[in-house]
Design an enzyme around this catalytic site. Structure first.
Site, PDB file in Angstrom:
ATOM      1  N   LEU A  17      -9.159 -14.566 -19.687  1.00 50.81           N
ATOM      2  CA  LEU A  17      -9.634 -13.729 -20.778  1.00 50.81           C
ATOM      3  C   LEU A  17     -11.079 -14.130 -21.054  1.00 50.81           C
ATOM      4  O   LEU A  17     -11.440 -15.307 -20.909  1.00 50.81           O
ATOM      5  CB  LEU A  17      -8.820 -13.947 -22.061  1.00 50.81           C
ATOM      6  N   ASP A  18     -11.910 -13.185 -21.465  1.00 44.55           N
ATOM      7  CA  ASP A  18     -13.263 -13.531 -21.865  1.00 44.55           C
ATOM      8  C   ASP A  18     -13.221 -14.525 -23.017  1.00 44.55           C
ATOM      9  O   ASP A  18     -12.275 -14.528 -23.815  1.00 44.55           O
ATOM     10  CB  ASP A  18     -14.034 -12.282 -22.327  1.00 44.55           C
ATOM     11  N   ARG A  19     -14.252 -15.321 -23.099  1.00 44.03           N
ATOM     12  CA  ARG A  19     -14.324 -16.334 -24.158  1.00 44.03           C
ATOM     13  C   ARG A  19     -14.177 -15.702 -25.543  1.00 44.03           C
ATOM     14  O   ARG A  19     -13.521 -16.252 -26.431  1.00 44.03           O
ATOM     15  CB  ARG A  19     -15.667 -17.076 -24.059  1.00 44.03           C
TER      16      ARG A  19
ATOM     17  N   THR B 108     -12.607 -13.022 -26.361  1.00 42.68           N
ATOM     18  CA  THR B 108     -11.361 -12.265 -26.537  1.00 42.68           C
ATOM     19  C   THR B 108     -10.216 -13.202 -26.904  1.00 42.68           C
ATOM     20  O   THR B 108     -10.048 -14.256 -26.298  1.00 42.68           O
ATOM     21  CB  THR B 108     -11.014 -11.516 -25.233  1.00 42.68           C
TER      22      THR B 108
ATOM     23  N   ARG C 181     -14.850  -3.377 -22.223  1.00 44.65           N
ATOM     24  CA  ARG C 181     -16.094  -3.331 -22.992  1.00 44.65           C
ATOM     25  C   ARG C 181     -17.054  -2.278 -22.450  1.00 44.65           C
ATOM     26  O   ARG C 181     -17.646  -1.497 -23.198  1.00 44.65           O
ATOM     27  CB  ARG C 181     -16.749  -4.720 -22.983  1.00 44.65           C
TER      28      ARG C 181
END
Length: 342
Positions: free
Chosen positions: A158-160, A162, A272
């Site tokens: 997961l993105d930081r 998120t 995004r």
């Protein structure tokens, strides 16, 4: 003998088992059930953390690495019970320094745990692993909190920025089984995203290829591209409106829409970029968002990107049972929505 994570030390060898020079630093590793079936090069790269891959291949080619006393090639498959001889190797100063300053131990909220898998509710602002200027992430902190765990590996990322459901495998067999499901798109991944503007009901599928590139400062970015772009990756996002939020004109906030977003492909920054490409960026997105709106939302206590991994569906790696997990909106996101939608 230096302990090697994920491998069992062999019994002491007789003095003649290796030449006297450096014999004490030679390592013998017994392949366990979880490592069985791996290629020799991959087995060593995982076990010899911090040793450059080029050096791993060099010691295999030179014959210094042996399996059951016999020479082996990089693509040899190791089997349970095999004894692997590894010569003395040095790790870089950077890796040694990192080992001396380990990540702080930390447990995370659990959604599910058994002997095969852990499902965490990852908070925003925490990377899933170290690298790219981040010294440690979820996986390093979890390993420090559970020193007795022989195997802990991220199944996906997961993105930081998120938050939400994150899977960690406790066995190699679980890791490969789950990663196969992600690769074959057999999982269901649905996020909650708050976007600016009134999302049109008719727009339910975004099927637009994405192209990754680097900015002049080395920062990674993604953009929507055309079907004839050789570097474009087909990317599919499904969108469903959950809640519409009225404009808060007195507070400088426009109408917004809370979306359920399901991704059929797992491209970098896919949600995004896809949402922003439709003119409805995620509120709080510092890369692809509306920066003026982000500043206004910050004054209303939204200090992060409003993207949350809400639901994950997968088949259990051991039982095959279909699992559905939910991570409810964290307070800072739920509070922002309720203030806009009394």
């Amino acid at each position: 003998m230096k302990h090697i994570i994920g491998a069992k030390s062999a019994p002491a060898r007789s003095p003649g088992a290796d030449s006297a020079a450096g014999a004490a630093a030679v390592r013998w590793m017994e392949v366990d059930a979880e490592s069985a079936g791996q290629r020799l090069d991959n087995f060593l790269i995982r076990e010899l953390k911090g040793v450059p891959k080029t050096h791993v291949y060099r010691i295999i080619r030179s014959g210094e690495v042996r399996i059951n006393k016999g020479r082996a090639s990089a693509d040899t498959r190791v089997a349970e019970g095999d004894m692997v001889r590894v010569p003395p190797v040095r790790i870089s100063d950077k890796v040694a320094e990192k080992a001396e300053r380990p990540a702080p131990a930390r447990e995370f909220p659990l959604l599910l745990e058994d002997e095969h898998v852990i499902a965490l509710d990852k908070p925003a602002g925490v990377a899933v692993h170290g690298g790219s200027g981040v010294s440690f992430g979820v996986i390093e902190q979890l390993r420090q909190a559970r020193p007795q765990a022989r195997f802990l590996e991220l199944v996906h990322r997961l993105d930081r920025e998120t938050s939400g459901v994150l899977l960690v495998a406790k066995k190699r067999s679980a890791l490969t089984h789950l990663q196969d499901q992600f690769r074959e798109r057999e999982t269901g991944k649905t996020y909650l995203a708050l976007v600016s503007g009134d999302w049109p009901d008719r727009l339910k599928v975004i099927d637009a290829p994405l192209h990754k590139y680097l900015q002049a400062d080395g920062e990674r970015r993604v953009r929507v591209t055309t079907a004839d772009d050789p570097d474009g990756m087909r990317s599919i996002t499904l969108v469903r409106v959950r809640t519409r939020l009225a404009a808060r004109s007195a507070e400088g906030l426009p109408a917004m829409t809370l979306l359920e977003v399901t991704i059929k492909t797992g491209r970098t920054h896919q949600i995004r970029v896809h949402l922003a490409s439709q003119g409805h960026p995620i509120v709080g997105d510092d890369k692809y968002g509306d920066f003026d709106l982000n500043r206004r939302a910050q004054k209303r206590a939204l200090r992060r990107m409003f993207l949350h991994a809400w639901r994950l569906q997968f088949s259990h790696p051991a039982s095959g049972e279909r699992i559905e997990l939910h991570a409810e909106l964290p307070p800072e996101l739920a509070g922002f929505v309720s203030a806009s939608h009394p």
